[in-house]
Design a protein around this motif. Structure first.
Motif, PDB file in Angstrom:
ATOM      1  N   UNK A 181       0.724  -1.130   0.056  1.00 56.93           N
ATOM      2  CA  UNK A 181      -0.108  -0.111  -0.063  1.00 56.93           C
ATOM      3  C   UNK A 181       0.797   1.268  -0.039  1.00 56.93           C
ATOM      4  N   UNK A 182       0.166   2.177  -0.438  1.00 61.41           N
ATOM      5  CA  UNK A 182       0.924   3.446  -0.303  1.00 61.41           C
ATOM      6  C   UNK A 182       1.408   3.997   1.014  1.00 61.41           C
ATOM      7  N   UNK A 183       2.540   4.527   1.241  1.00 60.76           N
ATOM      8  CA  UNK A 183       3.175   4.735   2.287  1.00 60.76           C
ATOM      9  C   UNK A 183       3.056   6.282   2.608  1.00 60.76           C
ATOM     10  N   UNK A 184       2.395   6.998   1.783  1.00 66.68           N
ATOM     11  CA  UNK A 184       2.348   8.352   2.013  1.00 66.68           C
ATOM     12  C   UNK A 184       1.003   8.722   2.671  1.00 66.68           C
ATOM     13  N   UNK A 185       0.741   9.693   3.438  1.00 68.70           N
ATOM     14  CA  UNK A 185      -0.539  10.244   4.060  1.00 68.70           C
ATOM     15  C   UNK A 185      -1.015  11.370   3.069  1.00 68.70           C
ATOM     16  N   UNK A 186      -2.498  11.433   2.599  1.00 65.60           N
ATOM     17  CA  UNK A 186      -3.072  12.433   2.151  1.00 65.60           C
ATOM     18  C   UNK A 186      -2.290  12.669   0.697  1.00 65.60           C
ATOM     19  N   UNK A 187      -2.124  11.550   0.132  1.00 64.62           N
ATOM     20  CA  UNK A 187      -1.281  11.459  -1.249  1.00 64.62           C
ATOM     21  C   UNK A 187      -2.239  11.925  -2.531  1.00 64.62           C
ATOM     22  N   UNK A 188      -3.562  12.107  -2.170  1.00 64.54           N
ATOM     23  CA  UNK A 188      -4.303  12.537  -3.112  1.00 64.54           C
ATOM     24  C   UNK A 188      -4.916  13.810  -2.859  1.00 64.54           C
ATOM     25  N   UNK A 189      -4.706  14.378  -1.851  1.00 61.63           N
ATOM     26  CA  UNK A 189      -4.796  15.891  -1.358  1.00 61.63           C
ATOM     27  C   UNK A 189      -6.403  15.996  -0.858  1.00 61.63           C
ATOM     28  N   UNK A 190      -7.119  14.841  -0.821  1.00 64.47           N
ATOM     29  CA  UNK A 190      -8.439  15.101  -0.714  1.00 64.47           C
ATOM     30  C   UNK A 190      -9.064  15.179   0.564  1.00 64.47           C
ATOM     31  N   UNK A 191      -7.911  15.785   1.461  1.00 64.32           N
ATOM     32  CA  UNK A 191      -8.472  16.780   2.834  1.00 64.32           C
ATOM     33  C   UNK A 191      -8.781  18.022   2.469  1.00 64.32           C
ATOM     34  N   UNK A 192      -8.364  18.436   1.067  1.00 66.56           N
ATOM     35  CA  UNK A 192      -8.643  19.700   0.762  1.00 66.56           C
ATOM     36  C   UNK A 192      -7.737  20.699   1.161  1.00 66.56           C
ATOM     37  N   UNK A 193      -6.612  20.281   1.784  1.00 65.90           N
ATOM     38  CA  UNK A 193      -5.335  21.032   2.218  1.00 65.90           C
ATOM     39  C   UNK A 193      -4.225  20.232   1.842  1.00 65.90           C
ATOM     40  N   UNK A 194      -2.937  20.876   2.186  1.00 67.51           N
ATOM     41  CA  UNK A 194      -1.554  20.102   2.176  1.00 67.51           C
ATOM     42  C   UNK A 194      -1.375  19.299   3.527  1.00 67.51           C
ATOM     43  N   UNK A 195      -2.270  18.813   4.309  1.00 71.94           N
ATOM     44  CA  UNK A 195      -2.034  18.056   5.380  1.00 71.94           C
ATOM     45  C   UNK A 195      -1.100  17.201   5.315  1.00 71.94           C
ATOM     46  N   UNK A 196      -0.146  16.743   5.995  1.00 65.93           N
ATOM     47  CA  UNK A 196       1.052  15.767   5.837  1.00 65.93           C
ATOM     48  C   UNK A 196       1.657  16.187   5.057  1.00 65.93           C
ATOM     49  N   UNK A 197       1.922  17.267   4.256  1.00 67.46           N
ATOM     50  CA  UNK A 197       2.901  17.507   3.345  1.00 67.46           C
ATOM     51  C   UNK A 197       3.483  18.876   3.787  1.00 67.46           C
ATOM     52  N   UNK A 198       4.923  19.228   3.484  1.00 71.64           N
ATOM     53  CA  UNK A 198       5.645  20.152   3.974  1.00 71.64           C
ATOM     54  C   UNK A 198       5.875  20.807   2.441  1.00 71.64           C
ATOM     55  N   UNK A 247      -7.179  18.817 -10.237  1.00 71.60           N
ATOM     56  CA  UNK A 247      -7.128  17.403  -9.662  1.00 71.60           C
ATOM     57  C   UNK A 247      -7.395  16.367 -10.754  1.00 71.60           C
ATOM     58  N   UNK A 248      -6.437  15.297 -10.560  1.00 72.92           N
ATOM     59  CA  UNK A 248      -6.502  14.302 -11.715  1.00 72.92           C
ATOM     60  C   UNK A 248      -7.564  13.469 -11.742  1.00 72.92           C
ATOM     61  N   UNK A 249      -7.877  13.127 -10.250  1.00 73.27           N
ATOM     62  CA  UNK A 249      -8.846  12.289  -9.620  1.00 73.27           C
ATOM     63  C   UNK A 249      -9.596  12.884  -8.337  1.00 73.27           C
ATOM     64  N   UNK A 250     -10.707  12.737  -8.268  1.00 79.72           N
ATOM     65  CA  UNK A 250     -11.190  13.325  -6.854  1.00 79.72           C
ATOM     66  C   UNK A 250     -11.463  14.739  -7.007  1.00 79.72           C
ATOM     67  N   UNK A 251     -11.699  15.577  -6.007  1.00 81.21           N
ATOM     68  CA  UNK A 251     -11.937  16.856  -6.005  1.00 81.21           C
ATOM     69  C   UNK A 251     -10.712  17.841  -5.961  1.00 81.21           C
ATOM     70  N   UNK A 252      -9.836  17.340  -5.170  1.00 84.94           N
ATOM     71  CA  UNK A 252      -8.664  18.174  -4.872  1.00 84.94           C
ATOM     72  C   UNK A 252      -7.288  17.712  -5.404  1.00 84.94           C
ATOM     73  N   UNK A 253      -6.277  18.695  -5.966  1.00 83.79           N
ATOM     74  CA  UNK A 253      -4.976  18.311  -6.179  1.00 83.79           C
ATOM     75  C   UNK A 253      -3.830  19.442  -5.927  1.00 83.79           C
ATOM     76  N   UNK A 254      -2.827  19.151  -5.870  1.00 84.16           N
ATOM     77  CA  UNK A 254      -1.897  20.289  -5.447  1.00 84.16           C
ATOM     78  C   UNK A 254      -1.275  21.120  -6.433  1.00 84.16           C
ATOM     79  N   UNK A 255      -0.974  22.416  -6.285  1.00 83.13           N
ATOM     80  CA  UNK A 255      -0.703  23.559  -7.483  1.00 83.13           C
ATOM     81  C   UNK A 255       0.524  24.339  -6.742  1.00 83.13           C
ATOM     82  N   UNK A 256       1.125  24.606  -7.839  1.00 84.29           N
ATOM     83  CA  UNK A 256       2.320  25.527  -7.502  1.00 84.29           C
ATOM     84  C   UNK A 256       2.132  26.697  -8.708  1.00 84.29           C
ATOM     85  N   UNK A 257       1.841  27.695  -7.974  1.00 82.47           N
ATOM     86  CA  UNK A 257       1.647  28.791  -9.131  1.00 82.47           C
ATOM     87  C   UNK A 257       2.798  29.674  -9.280  1.00 82.47           C
TER      88      UNK A 257
END
Length: 181
Positions: free
Chosen positions: A1-18, A32-42
């Protein structure tokens, strides 16, 4: 299984990421590729941070094999590039090595980007799974957008066929040694 937390950003924020550098957020719709949320760098015309990163540190076992992947998309690129990266650290936090994917230098739709068969180096205890954005210069015409979704970081388990072949090779090696005695 995936070793990352909130890997799909579906919490709606960057929780577990720095993050480091400016411009990181979550987005919806095409972000978002799938689901509702994705991470973006502007990357904006008045930005000053050349280097930006989104990362998560995960405990690893030296000698184990891992794979990392994510869906990456680039829109309206003018002056920046992005890539997937893994860094390996020892118990003192010292960088042992790093590996980067192909750099995205032009607009592209969501593309599955991977680094496969990564063996954790000797003394590695932590892997830093990263999306990196580099702003070579400020955009003149508008903003560059880098979107990332559905990170995956897994331990690679050998296929049963590989284990059988290793077993056969070991059996032959033992019998040859006995025959040579």
């Amino acid at each position: 299984g995936n070793l990352l937390l909130n890997a799909d950003f579906e919490t709606g924020d960057l929780t577990s990421w720095s993050t480091f550098g400016q411009g990181w957020r979550t987005g919806t719709g095409g972000d978002a590729y799938e689901g509702i949320f994705g991470a973006v760098c502007d990357v904006l015309t008045n930005d000053v941070d050349e280097w930006r990163g989104l990362y998560q540190n995960v405990a690893v076992v030296s000698g184990e094999t891992y794979s990392v992947g994510a869906w990456l998309r680039a829109v309206a690129l003018e002056s920046s590039t992005s890539w997937l990266e893994i860094q390996w650290f020892d118990s003192m936090g010292g960088l042992i090595s790093q590996t980067q994917s192909v750099h995205i230098t032009a607009d592209q739709g969501y593309t599955w980007t991977t680094l496969e068969g990564l063996v954790a180096p000797n003394a590695a205890v932590t892997a830093s799974v990263r999306a990196i954005v580099n702003m070579g210069s400020q955009p003149v015409e508008g903003a560059d957008f880098h979107t990332i979704d559905d990170f995956q970081f897994d331990t690679v388990i050998p296929e049963p066929g590989t284990l059988v072949l290793c077993g056969i090779g070991l059996y032959i090696l033992i019998h040859r040694r006995r025959a040579n005695r």
